[in-house]
Design a protein around this motif. Structure first.
Motif, short mmCIF file in Angstrom:
data_model
loop_
_atom_site.label_atom_id
_atom_site.label_comp_id
_atom_site.label_asym_id
_atom_site.label_seq_id
_atom_site.Cartn_x
_atom_site.Cartn_y
_atom_site.Cartn_z
N LEU A 170 -4.19 17.81 -6.04
CA LEU A 170 -4.63 16.51 -5.81
C LEU A 170 -5.09 16.12 -7.22
CD1 LEU A 170 -7.47 14.60 -4.92
CD2 LEU A 170 -5.05 14.20 -4.25
N TYR A 171 -6.10 16.65 -7.93
CA TYR A 171 -6.90 16.34 -9.20
C TYR A 171 -5.50 16.03 -10.42
CZ TYR A 171 -11.57 18.00 -8.24
OH TYR A 171 -12.52 17.75 -7.46
N GLY A 172 -3.96 16.61 -10.37
CA GLY A 172 -3.28 16.49 -11.18
C GLY A 172 -2.11 14.97 -10.84
N ASN A 173 -2.63 14.82 -9.64
CA ASN A 173 -2.16 13.66 -8.71
C ASN A 173 -3.05 12.68 -8.85
OD1 ASN A 173 0.24 15.00 -8.10
ND2 ASN A 173 -0.29 15.57 -5.92
N VAL A 174 -3.85 12.74 -8.85
CA VAL A 174 -4.86 11.77 -9.54
C VAL A 174 -5.03 11.33 -11.09
CG1 VAL A 174 -7.64 10.32 -9.39
CG2 VAL A 174 -6.51 12.02 -7.65
N GLY A 175 -4.94 12.96 -11.27
CA GLY A 175 -4.49 11.97 -13.00
C GLY A 175 -3.45 10.88 -14.24
N ALA A 176 -3.05 11.12 -12.87
CA ALA A 176 -0.95 10.64 -13.24
C ALA A 176 -0.92 9.37 -12.92
CB ALA A 176 -0.33 11.85 -12.39
N GLY A 212 -10.79 11.87 2.94
CA GLY A 212 -9.92 13.39 3.45
C GLY A 212 -10.86 14.26 3.19
N CYS A 213 -11.24 16.07 3.64
CA CYS A 213 -11.41 16.44 3.47
C CYS A 213 -12.92 17.29 2.75
CB CYS A 213 -11.03 17.89 3.96
SG CYS A 213 -10.95 18.09 5.71
N MET A 214 -11.31 16.68 1.33
CA MET A 214 -12.38 17.58 0.01
C MET A 214 -13.02 16.25 -0.40
SD MET A 214 -9.08 17.73 -3.16
CE MET A 214 -9.98 17.79 -4.29
N MET A 215 -13.15 14.79 0.16
CA MET A 215 -14.29 14.04 -0.96
C MET A 215 -15.22 14.30 0.03
SD MET A 215 -12.19 12.26 -2.69
CE MET A 215 -11.36 13.26 -2.83
N GLN A 216 -15.85 14.91 1.53
CA GLN A 216 -17.31 15.58 2.47
C GLN A 216 -17.37 15.69 1.05
OE1 GLN A 216 -16.71 13.08 4.92
NE2 GLN A 216 -18.41 14.53 4.71
N GLN A 217 -16.70 17.15 -0.04
CA GLN A 217 -17.44 18.36 -0.61
C GLN A 217 -18.82 17.03 -1.98
OE1 GLN A 217 -13.38 20.04 -1.43
NE2 GLN A 217 -14.87 21.46 -0.24
N LYS A 218 -19.84 17.26 -1.75
CA LYS A 218 -21.30 16.93 -3.16
C LYS A 218 -19.96 17.56 -4.34
CE LYS A 218 -23.86 14.66 -1.04
NZ LYS A 218 -24.23 14.63 0.07
N ALA A 246 0.54 -1.34 0.29
CA ALA A 246 -0.11 -0.14 -0.36
C ALA A 246 0.86 1.45 0.08
CB ALA A 246 -0.82 -0.10 1.16
N HIS A 247 0.05 2.09 -0.50
CA HIS A 247 1.31 3.75 -0.51
C HIS A 247 -0.06 4.83 -0.32
CE1 HIS A 247 3.64 7.07 -2.20
NE2 HIS A 247 2.27 7.38 -2.34
N ILE A 248 0.72 5.33 1.02
CA ILE A 248 -0.76 5.99 1.36
C ILE A 248 0.02 7.15 1.30
CG2 ILE A 248 -1.78 6.08 3.69
CD1 ILE A 248 -1.86 3.79 1.94
N HIS A 249 -0.81 8.74 1.28
CA HIS A 249 -0.20 9.87 1.72
C HIS A 249 -1.11 10.55 1.39
CE1 HIS A 249 3.17 13.29 0.48
NE2 HIS A 249 1.64 14.10 -0.26
N SER A 250 -0.77 11.71 2.77
CA SER A 250 -1.59 12.78 3.48
C SER A 250 -1.20 13.98 3.25
CB SER A 250 -1.94 12.19 4.48
OG SER A 250 -2.07 11.61 5.26
N TYR A 251 -2.25 14.80 2.02
CA TYR A 251 -1.88 16.37 2.06
C TYR A 251 -2.76 16.95 3.54
CZ TYR A 251 -1.41 14.59 -2.37
OH TYR A 251 -0.88 13.79 -3.47
N GLY A 252 -2.17 18.21 3.33
CA GLY A 252 -2.60 19.49 4.58
C GLY A 252 -1.87 19.08 6.01
N CYS A 253 -3.09 19.50 6.75
CA CYS A 253 -3.02 19.48 8.88
C CYS A 253 -2.28 18.17 8.84
CB CYS A 253 -3.69 20.21 9.03
SG CYS A 253 -5.38 19.03 9.72
N GLN A 254 -1.91 18.04 10.84
CA GLN A 254 -1.73 17.34 11.24
C GLN A 254 -3.00 16.13 11.69
OE1 GLN A 254 -0.85 20.22 11.90
NE2 GLN A 254 1.66 19.99 11.68
N GLU A 303 -7.58 25.98 -2.52
CA GLU A 303 -7.84 26.00 -3.69
C GLU A 303 -7.10 24.92 -4.08
OE1 GLU A 303 -9.09 29.15 -6.37
OE2 GLU A 303 -9.18 27.45 -7.86
N HIS A 304 -5.74 25.44 -3.95
CA HIS A 304 -4.38 25.18 -4.98
C HIS A 304 -4.42 23.48 -4.38
CE1 HIS A 304 -0.43 24.94 -6.23
NE2 HIS A 304 0.24 24.50 -4.81
N ALA A 305 -4.80 23.81 -3.48
CA ALA A 305 -4.32 21.50 -2.34
C ALA A 305 -5.03 21.17 -3.09
CB ALA A 305 -5.01 21.89 -1.23
N GLU A 306 -6.11 21.78 -3.72
CA GLU A 306 -7.67 21.21 -4.10
C GLU A 306 -6.48 20.45 -5.85
OE1 GLU A 306 -11.79 21.55 -2.54
OE2 GLU A 306 -11.01 21.92 -5.02
N GLN A 307 -6.20 21.91 -6.57
CA GLN A 307 -5.53 21.92 -7.56
C GLN A 307 -5.45 20.42 -8.27
OE1 GLN A 307 -8.25 22.44 -10.21
NE2 GLN A 307 -9.57 24.01 -8.78
#
Ligand code: SAH
Ligand code: SF4
Length: 480
Positions: free
Chosen positions: A96-102, A119-125, A43-51, A90-94
């Motif tokens: 992420l989309y690039g990294n998922v695309g890759a 994580g937090c982005m996924m709580q947004q509809k 497994a490869h797990i990467h956490s973005y953002g805060c503690q 917003e920068h963090a979100e953009q």
């Protein structure tokens, strides 16, 4: 009647939180055996953002380790990739989309790869919809409220791998329910994150956190103390207590216990260890807490106290519930009672409608407090927040100029502080080897990076270092 013949006193206690059920772990383990046989999947797990996200990531790794996964830094060789996302800017979100695309390319080469986003982005509809529509190679989405369901959800996806494909979405809005006893696989063996509460009730007008993390709930003090005790007994030397606003800890507990009470209980745990906490909201930090920091050796004399702005009008628009004078009064009290106390802060530049004059009030406040370091952010409009709808006539180039100006002011303050440390002896918790051979690096209680010549075996120990030189981002010295 009790043994002594009196009527037993009814002691008030906090009802226990639900315990994590390992049924999902067992089901997922069986599913992995069926799919991967004797081989341990990676497994490869990467956490973005805060503690808080890093801490959630450690729980995901804990569950995966119990299911039978090993871990890899190389996502291309992973059987399972999970990105734990951040929605604060917003920068963090953009990104992420690039990294998922890759990941699409990696999955084309390795069709067995399972991809999960949480994580937090996924709580947004709207984010969920975009992933559903445009990223069909993503197998699993789960929100911040669904962490404890992760093993079951993974199991379902893996079951799909054997037959028809399964996509699992588990990111409904919900109440924060505290589940105790989740497995944790910590990233280090010296410093540990311990969440004491989840969610936020403050609704600062720029901030998406309350919208994605839900309302504030506090862990029972006995659960926090037991976790910290276990960590100290296992040799951890620095415990950082986490919450969006640790100063409002204790809301809703049956047995009254505020943040200072919790800290006092933690400090009674025997052992040589440091306690830090973040984040303190200035409106709720009390003299009681500051007095405790002054008294207790184990509490670091460093407070992260985000001011966000030095302008009263901007603070009002931010819905921060304190003003400049109130903030500075708390700083002055802390400086008076805690010898050598240092502060760090978050600042937002370019809040909608901020004028140059207001920005300069922030610069002035930064000089007055004399922070050890600053995290400076350019305002980023977040969907669903009040500030996103405010008029924002200030051009982006102007905001960038303010950002650079404030950085420069802070750089000068930091350099002066470092120069003042030369000749002092600091107590340093050693992190590990530095960049040069034979060099070790660590931090003092204020978070100052200290480099010195020393043996690798010192990692994880407290040492005394006499400072001989101030560098740009660190101070250098010699072991005493
Ligand atoms: N609960 C903590 C941290 C919240 S997020 C607190 O109240 O301090 C961490 C930091 O990100 C905030 O302190 C703020 O400075 C910054 N931040 C949050 N939302 C932002 C936004 N929309 N634009 C720019 N910075 C933001
Ligand atoms: Fe966001 Fe304010 Fe809550 Fe911090 S206190 S998480 S900035 S709403």
């Amino acid at each position: 009647m009790d043994k002594l013949g009196g009527t037993p006193l009814k002691t008030q206690t906090n009802p226990p939180s639900p315990r994590f059920s390992s049924a999902g772990i067992e089901a997922a383990r069986q599913q992995c055996l069926a799919l991967y046989g004797a081989r341990r999947p990676l497994a490869h797990i990467h956490s973005y953002g805060c503690q808080q996200n890093v801490s959630d990531g450690e729980k995901i790794k804990g569950m995966l380790a119990e299911i039978g996964y090993d871990f890899t830094e190389r996502r291309e060789e992973a059987d399972l990739v999970i990105y734990n996302t951040c929605a604060v800017r917003e920068h963090a979100e953009q990104k992420l989309y690039g990294n998922v695309g890759a990941l699409k390319g990696y999955k084309a080469k390795n069709p067995g790869m399972v991809i999960g986003l949480c994580g937090c982005m996924m709580q947004q509809k709207p984010v969920q919809e975009r992933i559903r529509r445009s990223y069909p190679f993503v197998d699993l989405i789960f929100g911040t409220h669904a962490l404890q369901n992760f093993p079951q959800n993974l199991c379902e996806v893996l079951r799909g791998r054997q037959g028809s494909p399964a996509r699992v979405f588990d990111a409904e809005e919900g109440e924060n329910v505290i589940v105790e006893g989740m497995p944790v696989r910590r990233d280090g063996s010296v410093k540990a994150w311990v969440p004491i509460m989840y969610g936020c009730d403050n609704f600062c007008s720029y901030c998406v956190v309350p919208l994605v993390r839900g309302r504030e709930v506090s862990r029972r003090p006995e659960d926090v103390v037991a976790e910290v005790r276990g960590l100290v007994e296992a040799g951890y030397k620095e415990i950082t207590l986490l919450g969006q606003n640790v100063n409002s800890y204790g809301k809703g507990l049956d047995e009254p216990c505020d943040f200072a009470d919790l800290l006092a209980r933690i400090c009674r745990i025997p052992g040589d260890f440091w306690v830090r906490f973040m984040t303190s909201h200035p409106k709720d930090i009390t003299h009681k807490l500051l007095d405790l920091i002054a008294r207790e050796e184990k509490l670091c004399s460093h407070i992260h106290l985000p001011v966000q702005s030095g302008s009263d009008r901007v603070l009002r628009e931010m819905n921060r519930h304190y003003d400049r004078a109130g903030y500075l009064e708390k700083i002055a009290y802390a400086k008076a009672v805690i010898p050598g106390v240092t502060f760090t802060s978050d600042i937002i530049v370019g809040f909608p409608g901020e004028s140059e004059e207001e920005f300069l009030q922030t610069v002035d406040l930064v000089r007055e407090v004399g922070y050890a370091s600053l995290f400076i952010f350019i305002f980023s409009p977040r969907p669903g927040t009040r500030a996103a709808g405010m008029e924002d006539p200030v051009p982006a180039a102007e905001k960038s100029r303010w950002f650079a100006q404030l950085q420069e002011v802070q750089r000068a303050i930091g350099s002066a502080r470092f120069a003042g440390l030369v000749g002092q002896t600091l107590r340093v918790l050693v992190d590990g080897p530095g960049k040069q051979p034979g060099q070790m690096t660590g931090r003092d209680e204020h978070g100052t990076v200290v480099v010195f010549a020393g043996e690798e075996g010192l990692g994880g120990q407290f040492v005394q270092v006499k400072i001989t030189e101030a560098q740009n981002w660190a101070v250098a010295g010699e072991l005493v």
